[in-house]
Design an enzyme around this catalytic site. Sequence first.
Site, mmCIF file in Angstrom:
data_model
loop_
_atom_site.group_PDB
_atom_site.id
_atom_site.type_symbol
_atom_site.label_atom_id
_atom_site.label_comp_id
_atom_site.label_asym_id
_atom_site.label_seq_id
_atom_site.Cartn_x
_atom_site.Cartn_y
_atom_site.Cartn_z
ATOM 1 N N SER A 148 -10.807 1.232 3.353
ATOM 2 C CA SER A 148 -9.955 0.932 4.510
ATOM 3 C C SER A 148 -9.304 2.224 4.991
ATOM 4 O O SER A 148 -8.658 2.917 4.201
ATOM 5 C CB SER A 148 -8.840 -0.022 4.128
ATOM 6 O OG SER A 148 -9.369 -1.166 3.541
ATOM 7 N N ARG A 190 0.817 -1.225 0.000
ATOM 8 C CA ARG A 190 0.000 0.000 0.000
ATOM 9 C C ARG A 190 0.851 1.275 0.000
ATOM 10 O O ARG A 190 0.481 2.288 0.593
ATOM 11 C CB ARG A 190 -0.964 0.043 1.192
ATOM 12 C CG ARG A 190 -1.889 -1.126 1.287
ATOM 13 C CD ARG A 190 -2.960 -1.137 0.198
ATOM 14 N NE ARG A 190 -3.929 -2.170 0.484
ATOM 15 C CZ ARG A 190 -3.800 -3.432 0.101
ATOM 16 N NH1 ARG A 190 -2.744 -3.822 -0.612
ATOM 17 N NH2 ARG A 190 -4.733 -4.314 0.400
ATOM 18 N N GLU A 233 -4.136 4.685 5.883
ATOM 19 C CA GLU A 233 -3.956 4.467 4.446
ATOM 20 C C GLU A 233 -4.487 5.708 3.722
ATOM 21 O O GLU A 233 -3.999 6.108 2.674
ATOM 22 C CB GLU A 233 -4.769 3.223 4.054
ATOM 23 C CG GLU A 233 -4.614 2.803 2.633
ATOM 24 C CD GLU A 233 -5.370 1.502 2.328
ATOM 25 O OE1 GLU A 233 -5.076 0.482 2.964
ATOM 26 O OE2 GLU A 233 -6.247 1.546 1.463
#
Length: 331
Positions: free
Chosen positions: A231, A161, A327
């Site tokens: 998320s 990520r 994130e």
Amino acid sequence: MQLRYDVPLTTTFRVSARARWYAEIREEAEIQEAIAFAKQRQIPWLVIGEGSNVLLTQNFPGIVLHLQMARITVESGSASVILTVEAGCHWHTVVAFAARRHLWGIENLAFIPGSAGAAPVQNIGAYGVELKDVVHRLRAYDTQTERFVVLDPAACQFGYRTSIFKEHPDRWIITAIALQLSPTPRPQLTYPDLAPLRAATHLTPGAIMETIGQIRRRKLPDPAQLPNAGSFFKNPIVDRTFWEQLRRRFPQLPGFPIAQNRVKIPAAWLIEFCGWKGKRRNGAGVSPHHALVLVNYGTSSGKAIAELAEHIQQSVFHTFGILLEPEVRIL
Ligand code: NAP
């Protein structure tokens, strides 16, 4: 470029924030113009795609660039097909385009909100596939050298990520990505949610895409109905010895071994263990269906969501000694 002043910004969290300047970018040369404008006035710049991975906690004092170029071109080779996609294209449109042509490689990344240009920034991933697995090269404007550059996957420094673009968010503006897809079947069905597909005799990328759509609709709140940014935190990756120590204290703690003696722990499990699933505070909350998704229950303030995120970070840290990293980009 079309420039506007004092413009409300649209993000999937649907909080109120305005940009001092807002530029609609229809061709690459306009990026150069917009960055020169910002440099001249010594104001910051920000590229917002579909606003699906950003939490705005205040007005943006600089210029927001909205890239609208959205063409897809196809080059067929003998063993693979290169799909070149401009940054403004909606990501799922790319997945559906590939699935219609029976091209394999991105079907597991179906229905991830956001634009194609944003996909490499956080190296989007789902169900055992990451964007880095299919990136052939990408084109970007380097705001430091003031040139357009072509970067290969190694130069992008992709990680879990993350990428060089996430580490240095203001340096490059991605304008197009080239994806190397396979005309021969390459199903990736290791995740438990996809296990029912393993027995299928005639699998297509389209069938996997549709199954993932059903799973996501079941598990994740639709931003159109309940504003969210998917998320909110990354799954933490820790040393194996630390994970084993924790596991002695928390025998149910899940963990997925990855390279170099490291273990990935599902952040949703940590958050749920700390009692946050379904909790609400000041108009912000944690989805009752998925503890990794923070939702806006009617606050106009990004700060309320950022504060909730901080409380979650503190309690997970206090319980497990793990600092969850967002994130979502918080500005
Ligand atoms: P899940 O299948 O319930 O699994 C929970 C977590 O365990 C996931 O985050 C996943 O990590 C990890 N995991 C599960 N099976 C694994 C395996 N066989 N090998 C390695 N790791 C495994 O997860 P979910 O929340 O429903 O999400 C499904 C997939 O969609 C995940 O890959 C997730 O990352 C992705 N997703 C991404 C977003 C986003 O906004 N970025 C939103 C929703 C879902 P990974 O996350 O590393 O895969």
